[in-house]
Design a protein around this motif. Sequence first.
Motif, PDB file in Angstrom:
ATOM      1  N   ASP A 108       0.987  -1.124   0.086  1.00  0.00           N
ATOM      2  CA  ASP A 108      -0.165  -0.099  -0.134  1.00  0.00           C
ATOM      3  C   ASP A 108       0.821   1.107  -0.106  1.00  0.00           C
ATOM      4  N   GLY A 109       1.814   1.208   0.890  1.00  0.00           N
ATOM      5  CA  GLY A 109       2.873   2.412   0.998  1.00  0.00           C
ATOM      6  C   GLY A 109       3.838   2.880   0.010  1.00  0.00           C
ATOM      7  N   MET A 110       3.861   1.689  -0.866  1.00  0.00           N
ATOM      8  CA  MET A 110       4.765   1.745  -2.075  1.00  0.00           C
ATOM      9  C   MET A 110       3.983   1.983  -3.290  1.00  0.00           C
ATOM     10  N   PRO A 179      13.812   7.983  16.382  1.00  0.00           N
ATOM     11  CA  PRO A 179      12.297   8.064  15.871  1.00  0.00           C
ATOM     12  C   PRO A 179      12.377   7.890  14.319  1.00  0.00           C
ATOM     13  N   GLU A 180      13.551   8.395  13.546  1.00  0.00           N
ATOM     14  CA  GLU A 180      13.529   8.236  12.125  1.00  0.00           C
ATOM     15  C   GLU A 180      13.336   6.801  11.813  1.00  0.00           C
ATOM     16  N   ALA A 326       5.420   2.209   7.393  1.00  0.00           N
ATOM     17  CA  ALA A 326       6.887   2.016   7.421  1.00  0.00           C
ATOM     18  C   ALA A 326       7.317   2.276   6.050  1.00  0.00           C
ATOM     19  N   ALA A 327       6.515   1.878   4.876  1.00  0.00           N
ATOM     20  CA  ALA A 327       7.041   2.015   3.636  1.00  0.00           C
ATOM     21  C   ALA A 327       7.232   3.596   3.340  1.00  0.00           C
ATOM     22  N   GLU A 328       6.167   4.175   3.544  1.00  0.00           N
ATOM     23  CA  GLU A 328       6.205   5.698   3.314  1.00  0.00           C
ATOM     24  C   GLU A 328       7.261   6.257   4.112  1.00  0.00           C
ATOM     25  N   LYS A 329       7.567   5.975   5.170  1.00  0.00           N
ATOM     26  CA  LYS A 329       8.685   6.410   6.057  1.00  0.00           C
ATOM     27  C   LYS A 329       9.892   6.555   5.564  1.00  0.00           C
ATOM     28  N   LEU A 330       9.974   5.070   4.888  1.00  0.00           N
ATOM     29  CA  LEU A 330      11.420   4.730   4.306  1.00  0.00           C
ATOM     30  C   LEU A 330      11.510   5.353   2.963  1.00  0.00           C
ATOM     31  N   ILE A 331      10.579   5.457   2.357  1.00  0.00           N
ATOM     32  CA  ILE A 331      10.548   6.091   0.922  1.00  0.00           C
ATOM     33  C   ILE A 331      10.641   7.578   0.805  1.00  0.00           C
ATOM     34  N   ASP A 332       9.837   8.145   1.802  1.00  0.00           N
ATOM     35  CA  ASP A 332       9.582   9.562   1.457  1.00  0.00           C
ATOM     36  C   ASP A 332      10.128  10.265   2.742  1.00  0.00           C
TER      37      ASP A 332
END
Length: 363
Positions: A108-110, A179-180, A326-332
Amino acid sequence: MNSPKLPSPPSSDHEPEGGLEGGRKRATINDIARLAGVSKKTVSRVINQSPFVRDETRERIEAVIAEWGYAPDPQARGLAFRRSFLIGMIYDNPNPQYVVNMQLGLLDGMRGSGFELVVHPCNRASPTFLADVRTFVERQKLYGVVLPPSVSEDERVAKLLNEIGCAYIRIASVELDKPEHMIVGHDRMGGAQAARHILDLGHRRIAFISGPATFRSSHERRGGFEAALAERGLTLQPSDIIQGAYTFESGVACGDELLARTPRPTAIFAGNDEMAAGVLQSARKAGLSVPADLTVVGFDDFQIAQAVWPPLTTIHTPTREIGRMAAEKLIDAERRERREERDPARTEPTLVVRQSSGPAPVV
């Protein structure tokens, strides 16, 4: 203000500067930048969905991209960034539904980002565990890695990823890193909610089936459960606590043991839904009615919670949403702080009451 007139897409007698494809020129990122009147870097930001592009400029670039049918070459992108556009999920978890829900959330996040997911099951007890993780990350040239429990709780993995320069997000029940690098699930809060619900129903003979000792979530769920019981003056005895394995089979075995006792518990809180479903089977074998004779509460609210009879009262954890975050945080990384501040409670568990819990039987 009128939108700028766009040139026609390339054809055999009108060829832009660019590479060859099928005997015909195709637009490159340089062509898109020139036609939109912006820099190549600005086009790249639009392609990668950066928020730091004015809406008017973004719309103009997207219109040119659509008109000319431009699509970035993933191999070229990988070479340019010296990495693949792949995100890895490294997991060691006995609950298949958790793994599936987490994967769905990551996808979903990707979606729309150009990234793809690669999964890597592993065994933390293996002597080659760390070497296998290193090989996986380096061979795939991963953009980054998402670490669900219990791999996320292994400090050796975080240290390894830092050493080889691979970005990562850890998903855990407590804050284990900066936190990041974290998505926190607040399992202790869920354990407390389960205890309060059971106590509100009047139960006092209560048992707890924990997950594996190697999972931090097992300790957090137990800690929250016992703390909430203590608020009402109740303490679990060591004999009231039995360890399972987060599997259906272990739930059956633990349920058999607990329900054979005299006096038996009138309520059992299982550390996940798989084990709670196993307790329901134990109750049927023992000739007990749920919830008239026994209240059963689970944790996770996965599909099995509504597939059994009676449907389980459980603690809902937003696993798919956590995966998406998690995906969104990693990518963006550029937008993550604003996103999290907008709704800080999205990872908190909530009680879902169904038919497996009821008032304590009168004895």
